[in-house]
Design a protein around this motif. Structure first.
Motif, PDB file in Angstrom:
ATOM      1  N   TYR A   1       0.851  -1.194   0.000  1.00 58.09           N
ATOM      2  CA  TYR A   1       0.000   0.000   0.000  1.00 58.09           C
ATOM      3  C   TYR A   1       0.884   1.240   0.000  1.00 58.09           C
ATOM      4  CZ  TYR A   1      -3.375   3.510   1.653  1.00 58.09           C
ATOM      5  OH  TYR A   1      -4.161   4.627   1.789  1.00 58.09           O
ATOM      6  N   VAL A   2       0.621   2.159  -0.938  1.00 58.99           N
ATOM      7  CA  VAL A   2       1.364   3.414  -0.994  1.00 58.99           C
ATOM      8  C   VAL A   2       0.398   4.541  -1.357  1.00 58.99           C
ATOM      9  CG1 VAL A   2       3.301   4.678  -1.997  1.00 58.99           C
ATOM     10  CG2 VAL A   2       3.436   2.186  -1.773  1.00 58.99           C
ATOM     11  N   ASP A   3       0.127   5.411  -0.391  1.00 64.52           N
ATOM     12  CA  ASP A   3      -0.627   6.637  -0.642  1.00 64.52           C
ATOM     13  C   ASP A   3      -1.942   6.408  -1.393  1.00 64.52           C
ATOM     14  OD1 ASP A   3       1.487   7.982   0.581  1.00 64.52           O
ATOM     15  OD2 ASP A   3       2.520   8.325  -1.310  1.00 64.52           O
ATOM     16  N   GLY A   4      -2.759   5.515  -0.886  1.00 63.55           N
ATOM     17  CA  GLY A   4      -4.083   5.302  -1.455  1.00 63.55           C
ATOM     18  C   GLY A   4      -4.144   4.305  -2.593  1.00 63.55           C
ATOM     19  N   VAL A   5      -2.996   3.729  -2.952  1.00 63.22           N
ATOM     20  CA  VAL A   5      -2.937   2.747  -4.038  1.00 63.22           C
ATOM     21  C   VAL A   5      -2.349   1.442  -3.498  1.00 63.22           C
ATOM     22  CG1 VAL A   5      -1.964   2.193  -6.304  1.00 63.22           C
ATOM     23  CG2 VAL A   5      -2.689   4.532  -5.789  1.00 63.22           C
ATOM     24  N   ILE A   6      -2.990   0.330  -3.844  1.00 61.88           N
ATOM     25  CA  ILE A   6      -2.479  -0.989  -3.463  1.00 61.88           C
ATOM     26  C   ILE A   6      -1.853  -1.627  -4.696  1.00 61.88           C
ATOM     27  CG2 ILE A   6      -3.057  -3.289  -2.593  1.00 61.88           C
ATOM     28  CD1 ILE A   6      -5.530  -1.942  -1.263  1.00 61.88           C
ATOM     29  N   PHE A   7      -0.574  -1.955  -4.593  1.00 60.90           N
ATOM     30  CA  PHE A   7       0.125  -2.651  -5.670  1.00 60.90           C
ATOM     31  C   PHE A   7       0.086  -4.139  -5.365  1.00 60.90           C
ATOM     32  CE2 PHE A   7       1.696   1.643  -5.630  1.00 60.90           C
ATOM     33  CZ  PHE A   7       1.774   1.983  -6.980  1.00 60.90           C
ATOM     34  N   ALA A   8      -0.260  -4.955  -6.359  1.00 51.40           N
ATOM     35  CA  ALA A   8      -0.435  -6.389  -6.141  1.00 51.40           C
ATOM     36  C   ALA A   8       0.197  -7.191  -7.253  1.00 51.40           C
ATOM     37  CB  ALA A   8      -1.921  -6.737  -6.036  1.00 51.40           C
ATOM     38  N   ASN A   9       0.977  -8.210  -6.868  1.00 51.91           N
ATOM     39  CA  ASN A   9       1.423  -9.206  -7.838  1.00 51.91           C
ATOM     40  C   ASN A   9       0.226 -10.050  -8.278  1.00 51.91           C
ATOM     41  OD1 ASN A   9       4.304  -9.203  -6.049  1.00 51.91           O
ATOM     42  ND2 ASN A   9       4.515  -9.398  -8.260  1.00 51.91           N
ATOM     43  N   ILE A  10       0.131 -10.349  -9.561  1.00 52.64           N
ATOM     44  CA  ILE A  10      -0.852 -11.311 -10.046  1.00 52.64           C
ATOM     45  C   ILE A  10      -0.125 -12.645 -10.176  1.00 52.64           C
ATOM     46  CG2 ILE A  10      -2.525 -11.887 -11.826  1.00 52.64           C
ATOM     47  CD1 ILE A  10      -3.115  -9.302 -10.287  1.00 52.64           C
ATOM     48  N   TYR A  11      -0.436 -13.567  -9.302  1.00 53.28           N
ATOM     49  CA  TYR A  11       0.300 -14.819  -9.184  1.00 53.28           C
ATOM     50  C   TYR A  11       0.367 -15.573 -10.516  1.00 53.28           C
ATOM     51  CZ  TYR A  11       1.726 -19.378  -7.378  1.00 53.28           C
ATOM     52  OH  TYR A  11       2.379 -20.561  -7.154  1.00 53.28           O
ATOM     53  N   THR A  12       1.540 -16.099 -10.805  1.00 58.64           N
ATOM     54  CA  THR A  12       1.914 -16.868 -12.009  1.00 58.64           C
ATOM     55  C   THR A  12       2.112 -15.990 -13.239  1.00 58.64           C
ATOM     56  OG1 THR A  12      -0.245 -17.448 -12.969  1.00 58.64           O
ATOM     57  CG2 THR A  12       0.565 -18.850 -11.165  1.00 58.64           C
TER      58      THR A  12
END
Length: 365
Positions: free
Chosen positions: A267-278
């Motif tokens: 989480y950074v400043d209102g944005v969630i960064f997420a890996n998409i698995y595989t």
């Protein structure tokens, strides 16, 4: 005989009345597409055989609307900030004392097309390629990591510049370590299918508690107040860090549908960064709405000469606030990459993340 005839006639009327209450005089047809963008309008038509419609009541989630009959028998209503996801529209039709109920399925998706984000590599650091990365997070300039695999799962803090281990705690062999995050001088760590999380004191690096949850454990981050957890589905769960109870659920969608396999989170400043698995993709998600704002393609980030038989997929995002950069790695990677910038772009290519992993992911570099 007359009494018997009257009795039979009365029974016949009762049966007819009962049959009338069950008989369907109307039918409804959804005119809108099966996938519709949030805040758009939904339309449907009503067909009537012999009865006149007086009014309709439409319900979806907590939204409820009463509409009068119109002569065209076509009705529309705006979704009015209905959360994204799979929905059922319930329609109740009224004609005098007669009523009928119908329902239709649809999916509410994002009204935004995710942009293809840009980044540049600032530095490359050495890394232990025996570490099956599940969680990655900075506290100051110290990197905290969670490793998976049964019998190899552990919690570690590292000097990111050298890859040197500063402290390490193994998990019991029955646990498969997953995501971690740091909040209020506590480290929270998930496990995969054991439905058990652990709490550690940041300073002493000792376990001070545990907690339970009802889903699988995948990724974990926090917004400075609450924990945010993924379980491999399209949902993110917001947890109270004091009692670890779910207080909100966020559905993650782009303009084509649900984005599943959300793994490691940051989480950074209102944005969630997420890996998409595989996959080689990281997506940027609006933390309030769940809309996917951008995606980043990290295909070929780790050069072939650094890959071995045990090199696995991209996984691991950590933001170093003191440096203003992101650190990206993968499972059993020998390198970690310092990346700048990694912000949702204002422009760029309007390409959406494939909704199915069976779709071919092309190299866009």
């Amino acid at each position: 005989m007359k009494l018997r005839a009257i009795f039979i006639f009365a029974i016949s009327l009762l049966i007819a009345s009962c049959d009338d209450s069950k008989k369907k005089y109307f039918s409804t047809t959804l005119l809108s597409p099966a996938k519709i963008a949030v805040n758009d309008s939904v339309s449907f038509s009503v067909r009537s055989e012999s009865k006149q419609i007086d009014s309709l009541v439409i319900a979806i989630d907590n939204f409820k609307l009463t509409l009068p009959h119109n002569t065209k028998n076509v009705y529309s209503f705006a979704l009015q900030n209905i959360p994204m996801g799979a929905k059922t529209i319930h329609i109740a039709l009224f004609s005098g004392e007669h009523s009928e109920k119908y329902s239709h399925k649809l999916t509410v998706v994002s009204d935004l097309e995710p942009k293809l984000g840009e980044y540049r590599i600032v530095n490359v650091f050495p890394r232990d390629n025996n570490f099956y990365t599940q969680g990655l997070e900075f506290s100051g300039n110290i990197l905290y990591e969670s490793a998976g695999e049964y019998g190899k799962s552990r919690l570690r803090k590292t000097d990111f510049t050298t890859g040197k281990t500063l402290a390490e705690l193994p998990l019991d062999a029955q646990f498969f370590g997953e995501g971690l995050t740091i909040l209020n001088n506590r480290i929270y760590q998930l496990t995969w299918q054991e439905k058990t999380g652990f709490i550690y004191d940041l300073n002493s690096f000792r376990q001070i508690g545990s907690f339970a949850y009802n889903t699988e454990g995948w990724g974990l981050t926090n917004d400075g107040k609450n924990l945010i957890m993924s379980d491999g589905s399209e949902f993110l769960y917001v947890l109270n860090p004091e009692n670890l109870q779910v207080i909100n659920r966020i559905a993650v969608y782009d303009n084509t549908g649900a984005i599943k396999l959300l793994n490691e989170l940051e989480y950074v400043d209102g944005v969630i960064f997420a890996n998409i698995y595989t996959t080689d993709f990281i997506v940027a998600i609006d933390a309030k709405t769940g809309k996917v704002l951008a995606r980043y393609n990290f295909k070929n980030l780790l050069a072939p000469q650094y890959r071995t038989d045990k090199t696995d997929v991209l996984n691991g995002i950590a933001f170093n606030r003191e440096r203003g950069t992101f650190f990206i790695t993968g499972k059993n990677w020998s390198k970690m990459f310092e990346i700048s910038p990694l912000n949702p772009p204002q422009g760029g290519l309007p390409e959406a993340l494939p909704s199915s992993l069976s779709e071919k992911i092309s190299n866009e570099k």
